[in-house]
Design an enzyme around this catalytic site. Structure first.
Site, PDB file in Angstrom:
ATOM      1  N   HIS A 121     -30.505  -8.885  -9.730  1.00 46.07           N
ATOM      2  CA  HIS A 121     -30.686  -8.107 -10.958  1.00 46.07           C
ATOM      3  C   HIS A 121     -29.395  -7.388 -11.309  1.00 46.07           C
ATOM      4  CE1 HIS A 121     -33.048  -6.369 -14.156  1.00 46.07           C
ATOM      5  NE2 HIS A 121     -32.502  -5.182 -13.894  1.00 46.07           N
ATOM      6  N   CYS A 137     -31.943 -10.607 -17.413  1.00 49.23           N
ATOM      7  CA  CYS A 137     -31.018  -9.516 -17.054  1.00 49.23           C
ATOM      8  C   CYS A 137     -29.552  -9.917 -17.196  1.00 49.23           C
ATOM      9  CB  CYS A 137     -31.315  -9.018 -15.639  1.00 49.23           C
ATOM     10  SG  CYS A 137     -30.937 -10.170 -14.296  1.00 49.23           S
ATOM     11  N   HIS A 161     -30.880  -2.227 -19.204  1.00 51.11           N
ATOM     12  CA  HIS A 161     -31.099  -3.582 -18.684  1.00 51.11           C
ATOM     13  C   HIS A 161     -32.306  -4.241 -19.350  1.00 51.11           C
ATOM     14  CE1 HIS A 161     -34.137  -2.159 -15.343  1.00 51.11           C
ATOM     15  NE2 HIS A 161     -34.260  -1.458 -16.433  1.00 51.11           N
TER      16      HIS A 161
END
Length: 346
Positions: A307, A258, A319
């Site tokens: 994240h 990520c 993402h």
């Protein structure tokens, strides 16, 4: 006409049935609480464990990325300190040669060279304080001796700092290895659990991923502009990576985790940001409301900030979500991760 209604149970019989049913329920509950959830016959427990392991692996990946970044910084510091120490040692050797020439000249003239006394002295500072008053030392000799003493102290300091940084580097490398084992262990366990699913269940999981990817291809983002040219450029770079696989610890150009996607994308826009999601959470301007976000702003997810992705517009995030997935667009509301805040980088 005969009645076909079932006769009522007696009070005593009814009590016995209820008691037996309750006892059976307690026994089943106790067994479920103590047993390994893996044998769940409908596999729902197994699939939940797989998803949880993937989430834990992504969280551990950000810790790995942090340790890796720290190791890189420490390695550079160690290299710089060692290079400086080597240069200082070379300068010290040159000064020692100069002092040796002075000593040889004074020896030929019959005197005991004060520089030799300095080198043999157990108190160089005190010696130099008194040496400046000695007639046999010229100003040039005093300067040479003082430079020698100063550079010797600097060299010792550089070596001490390098040794401390090297110790930190070794500890960080140990942490790096531990994080790597943790991630690999979680992914391996997830794979073992996947192998316990039936072919039909595995096909359903694959189909779910395919649906998510197809949904990403059809996403409607709207026409809202980014807050800055740099954010727009980074967002465009990220959009060019849609379809690339998630790989833990990867930062492009053909696979990403990520924070690897966000850091790579901003790098393409000429902006250097930290490598980990936790560090990226503290750069730029914080945006606390989802409604205030613009395309290209960073979105921080999960309470531990493990994240990160790009706000894509129209309630969507771009993402690299998890192992086994691709870089894609998804609804923030359906991501399963709580929104913490956004970051705008100008």
């Amino acid at each position: 006409m005969a009645s076909h209604r079932r006769p009522k149970q007696t009070s005593q019989a009814y009590t016995a049935v209820v008691t037996a049913t309750a006892a059976a329920a307690v026994a089943v509950t106790a067994q479920s609480a103590s047993a390994d959830p893996l044998p769940d016959p409908n596999k729902k427990g197994v699939q939940a464990q797989i998803d949880r392991l993937y989430e834990e692996a992504t969280q551990a990946t950000e810790k790995y990325n942090g340790a890796k970044e720290k190791a890189g910084v420490l390695q550079k510091q160690v290299d710089d300190l060692q290079d400086t120490a080597a240069r200082k040692q070379s300068d010290l050797n040159d000064l020692r040669n100069q002092i040796g020439s002075i000593a040889a000249a004074q020896y030929r003239s019959g005197g005991l060279d004060p520089s030799v006394q300095l080198l043999l002295s157990s108190d160089p500072d005190g010696y130099l304080d008194n040496a400046s008053a000695l007639d046999q030392l010229s100003a040039r000799q005093i300067t040479a001796l003082q430079r020698y003493q100063s550079q010797q102290r600097d060299l010792q300091q550089q070596r001490s700092q390098a040794a401390d940084k090297l110790k930190d580097l070794q500890e960080t490398r140990t942490e790096l290895g531990d994080r790597k084992k943790e991630i690999q262990g979680k992914l391996a366990k997830a794979q073992r659990l996947l192998n316990t699913l039936t072919a039909e269940e595995r096909a359903e999981r694959s189909a779910e991923e395919e649906r998510a990817n197809r949904s990403s291809e059809r996403v409607q983002l709207g026409n809202e502009a980014s807050a800055s040219q740099r954010a727009a450029a980074a967002f465009e770079a990220a959009k060019s990576r849609v379809g690339m696989p998630y790989v833990w610890g990867a930062a492009g150009p053909n696979s990403f985790d990520c924070s690897g996607l966000t850091s790579w994308s901003f790098n393409q826009a000429g902006v250097s940001i930290p490598r980990t999601s936790q560090e990226q959470a503290n750069v730029g301007t914080r945006i606390n409301s989802l409604s205030a976000l613009k395309p290209g702003d960073l979105i921080l997810m999960r309470t531990d900030l493990s994240h990160v992705g790009f706000y894509a517009g129209n309630g969507q995030i771009l993402h690299s979500p998890k192992p086994g997935a691709q870089v894609r667009y998804e609804s923030i509301a359906r991501s399963g991760m709580p929104f913490m805040w956004g970051v705008r980088i100008g």
